[in-house]
Design a protein around this motif. Structure first.
Motif, PDB file in Angstrom:
ATOM      1  N   ASN A  21      28.183  41.262  44.357  1.00 32.53           N
ATOM      2  CA  ASN A  21      28.237  42.582  43.725  1.00 32.53           C
ATOM      3  C   ASN A  21      27.455  42.529  42.418  1.00 32.53           C
TER       4      ASN A  21
ATOM      5  N   GLY B 266      27.889  40.112  50.885  1.00 25.46           N
ATOM      6  CA  GLY B 266      28.186  41.121  49.876  1.00 25.46           C
ATOM      7  C   GLY B 266      27.501  42.440  50.158  1.00 25.46           C
TER       8      GLY B 266
ATOM      9  N   ALA C  80      30.481  33.750  46.617  1.00 28.28           N
ATOM     10  CA  ALA C  80      30.772  35.039  47.240  1.00 28.28           C
ATOM     11  C   ALA C  80      32.264  35.292  47.214  1.00 28.28           C
ATOM     12  N   ALA C  81      32.706  36.138  46.314  1.00 32.55           N
ATOM     13  CA  ALA C  81      34.129  36.478  46.243  1.00 32.55           C
ATOM     14  C   ALA C  81      34.450  37.545  47.281  1.00 32.55           C
ATOM     15  N   HIS C  82      34.067  37.274  48.522  1.00 34.15           N
ATOM     16  CA  HIS C  82      34.157  38.300  49.552  1.00 34.15           C
ATOM     17  C   HIS C  82      35.578  38.510  50.051  1.00 34.15           C
TER      18      HIS C  82
ATOM     19  N   PHE D 105      38.901  34.561  41.274  1.00 28.83           N
ATOM     20  CA  PHE D 105      37.499  34.533  41.635  1.00 28.83           C
ATOM     21  C   PHE D 105      36.654  34.740  40.385  1.00 28.83           C
TER      22      PHE D 105
ATOM     23  N   HIS E 131      33.048  28.658  47.416  1.00 30.93           N
ATOM     24  CA  HIS E 131      33.020  29.967  48.079  1.00 30.93           C
ATOM     25  C   HIS E 131      31.592  30.471  48.288  1.00 30.93           C
TER      26      HIS E 131
ATOM     27  N   SER F 145      33.341  28.412  41.810  1.00 26.16           N
ATOM     28  CA  SER F 145      32.820  29.387  42.775  1.00 26.16           C
ATOM     29  C   SER F 145      31.948  28.752  43.840  1.00 26.16           C
TER      30      SER F 145
ATOM     31  N   GLN G 233      34.571  38.554  35.113  1.00 30.78           N
ATOM     32  CA  GLN G 233      33.200  38.886  35.488  1.00 30.78           C
ATOM     33  C   GLN G 233      32.555  39.837  34.478  1.00 30.78           C
TER      34      GLN G 233
ATOM     35  N   ASN H  76      30.692  36.332  41.424  1.00 31.51           N
ATOM     36  CA  ASN H  76      30.630  37.144  42.641  1.00 31.51           C
ATOM     37  C   ASN H  76      29.209  37.655  42.802  1.00 31.51           C
TER      38      ASN H  76
ATOM     39  N   ARG I   9      38.050  44.412  46.005  1.00 36.27           N
ATOM     40  CA  ARG I   9      37.595  44.851  44.683  1.00 36.27           C
ATOM     41  C   ARG I   9      38.174  46.203  44.288  1.00 36.27           C
TER      42      ARG I   9
END
Length: 602
Positions: A452, A493, A432-434, A446, A429, A426, A394, A449, A438
């Motif tokens: 964030n 998020g 959303a890499a919820h 992931f 999902h 992604s 990221q 995202n 983190r």
């Protein structure tokens, strides 16, 4: 007849597990319709920089028959006042009939009880302390603000999402000065404003991408006041604040990204005092951050190490600080150059290229390295060890001030294939890499995202790598799937006081500010707008244009790709427009279709 009570509780649960502490408080009966008092409070361990004394005046529309109170488990009846600490409060007792209502009006101030009463009387006396009048005025004020953008289209769900997110973009911050301009600074001294307002709220972390840009287009006065806030803090307590919650030095979050807002305000013509802004923001990139003597932290910590090494060594701090500090360097360099300070500007511009020092030359990812220059032998592209709320994959897109340089470093083919792979993987999902924790350093596959800050630029990167149609495709996909229309799925998020909402609004307009509007001639990226027609009403106090209109001809859920783009009748050859074109007024016309137009901007 029935007894009713109105409760004033000064100790209450907070967002986190730690409750704040009431060190000293007092509630006094002025009359059977009015109370006054204060609560001297200390926030919990996570925010121990926040020590404040809240003064209040409470006025009731009907006299109460008796006032009782309590303190630390001991109840007292028929009191004139109650004082103490920790669990403390009071309650007014009434005899009421079925359906009867009692209005409670409250004035607050961090300065004094007298100021609290002044605030209440100034704001509520013209409305006769009438609840319905207050509601009507509040509704009118919000309608005026939200109505500065008028959207036309057939999808009511998208309209609901749009105005909800526009509301969110303004609802997360607070005004901290009283009606006559008095406020209490970070060292608890009383100060007097001569114009504007003092605002507060945590974290300007990456707000330069969306929130700042949105404010600067439709509410430049708010940007103006934010700069006033920062310059006042610099003048009286020595530093600007990256997260001025309660006008304190919270230290939230990374970098000193209030710098971007302040510089952009000058570059966009919202502020004229470039020299004063320069003096304040220069300190953020030349003096190492400290623990502020009045609480909290300010500036960029370990800045001296970053300057000496050209990056942040892994044994000293997170590698992502290198990227944040490099961007701060670039922001100040742009202001220096705008003010004719060529030597200083060129030096900071060169230092902003420090981001290259943490990109591994073969792996071409951001990677930790020690003070001797050795790369992390345990590198894991999906671990957040060494990164703040993100991972290497990221953060390797996080170079807002030099995307062309990043494209050159990776090469267009790798740039595009890696980025598109991330979006494809992604999508299931909903971006959303919820489920990715983190904060623990774990590794999880992931990519994008949207929940964030660090990844919010990713769709628009394709505008720099020769594939703007992918910016249009993926920004629309995020608008449709990441953001919901119910209380149970607004987004997946961290809303971060308006930043998440700001992203939605700007992207729905088909706009994005990659470098935060900080360059000498600020520009905005173009993508696929969500609505058929968008009319932005400009503030005549700041901009000469009356309206800026965005028209998307043949727009639909299927027709998401720009075929042709015209600014005031002239065909565009780049997927971006100058900021000045918006605030001068005019029309952006986009011809839309259901298939990518690969030569749209050629």
């Amino acid at each position: 007849r029935k007894e009713s009570r109105i409760l004033i509780d000064l100790l209450f649960p907070t967002e986190w597990d730690y409750s704040f502490n009431v060190k000293d408080a007092c509630i006094t009966k002025v009359s059977n319709t009015e109370l006054e008092g204060y609560a001297n409070c200390q926030s919990g361990p996570w925010s121990n920089w926040n020590n404040y004394k809240l003064h209040f005046v409470i006025r009731f529309s009907k006299p109460f028959s008796q006032l009782n109170g309590w303190n630390e488990g001991v109840e007292k009846d028929d009191i004139r006042s109650i004082a103490g600490k920790n669990d403390i409060g009071a309650y007014a007792i009434y005899s009421t009939t079925e359906g009867e209502s009692i209005t409670v009006s409250t004035g607050l101030s961090l300065v004094s009880i007298e100021q609290a009463r002044l605030n209440m009387d100034t704001e509520l006396a013209p409305l006769q302390y009438d609840f319905d009048r207050v509601v009507a005025q509040t509704r009118n004020k919000w309608n005026e603000l939200l109505g500065r953008i008028e959207i036309e289209g057939t999808n009511e769900v998208d309209k609901t999402k749009f105005y909800t997110n526009l509301y969110r973009a303004y609802a997360g911050k607070q005004t901290w000065n009283d009606v006559n301009g008095q406020y209490r600074d970070a060292c608890e001294n009383i100060q007097q404003l001569d114009h504007g307002n003092m605002y507060g709220g945590d974290a300007f972390w990456n707000s330069f991408w969306n929130l700042n840009g949105l404010w600067s287009i439709i509410s430049p006065r708010i940007v103006d006041d934010w700069v006033t806030t920062q310059l006042e803090m610099f003048k009286h307590t020595g530093w600007t604040s990256k997260g001025p919650a309660g006008l304190e030095y919270s230290g939230i979050m990374e970098g000193s990204h209030e710098t971007a807002l302040m510089v952009a305000a000058y570059q966009k013509g919202i502020r004229k005092d470039g020299e004063a802004i320069y003096e304040a923001v220069l300190k953020n990139v030349t003096e190492t951050g400290i623990g502020h003597p009045c609480g909290g932290s300010c500036g960029n910590p370990l800045l001296d190490i970053y300057i000496k090494q050209g990056y942040m060594p892994m044994e000293k701090g997170v590698v992502s600080k290198t990227l944040d500090y490099a961007y701060d360097d670039w922001c100040v360099s742009q202001l220096a150059l705008a003010l004719g300070k060529k030597k200083e500007g060129k030096a900071l511009l060169a230092r902003s290229m420090n981001y290259k020092n943490v990109f591994h030359p073969e792996k071409k990812f951001v990677m930790r390295r020690d003070s001797l220059g050795n790369w992390d032998p345990d590198f894991d592209v999906f671990s957040n060890k060494g990164f703040i709320e993100g991972n290497s994959w990221q953060y390797s897109w996080y170079v807002p001030h030099d995307i062309p340089g990043l494209v050159d470093f990776l090469g267009k083919d790798l740039f595009n294939s890696r980025l598109e792979e991330g979006f494809i993987k992604s999508e299931k999902h909903k971006f959303a890499a919820h489920v990715f924790d983190r904060t623990t350093g774990q590794s999880a596959e992931f990519y994008i995202n949207q929940g964030n800050e660090v990844n919010m630029c990713t769709p628009f990167l394709f505008n720099y790598s020769g594939k703007p149609w992918l910016a249009q495709k993926w920004s629309r996909a995020i608008l449709d799937s990441f953001y919901g229309s119910t209380p149970y799925h607004g987004w997946e998020g961290d809303e971060d006081e308006g930043q998440m909402g700001g992203w939605y609004v700007m992207s729905a307009l088909g706009l994005f500010e990659m470098n935060g509007g900080v360059s000498l001639k600020p520009e905005l990226e173009l993508t696929s707008p969500l609505f058929n027609k968008i009319t932005i009403r400009l503030d005549p106090g700041y901009y000469k244009g009356k309206t800026f209109t965005i028209k998307a001809r043949n727009n639909s859920k299927e027709n998401i790709y720009i075929q042709k783009a015209y600014l005031n009748g002239k065909e565009l050859k780049q997927p971006r427009i100058p900021f000045v074109a918006i605030v001068s007024g005019g029309t952006l016309l986009l011809e839309m279709g259901d298939k990518p137009k690969f030569d749209c901007f050629n």
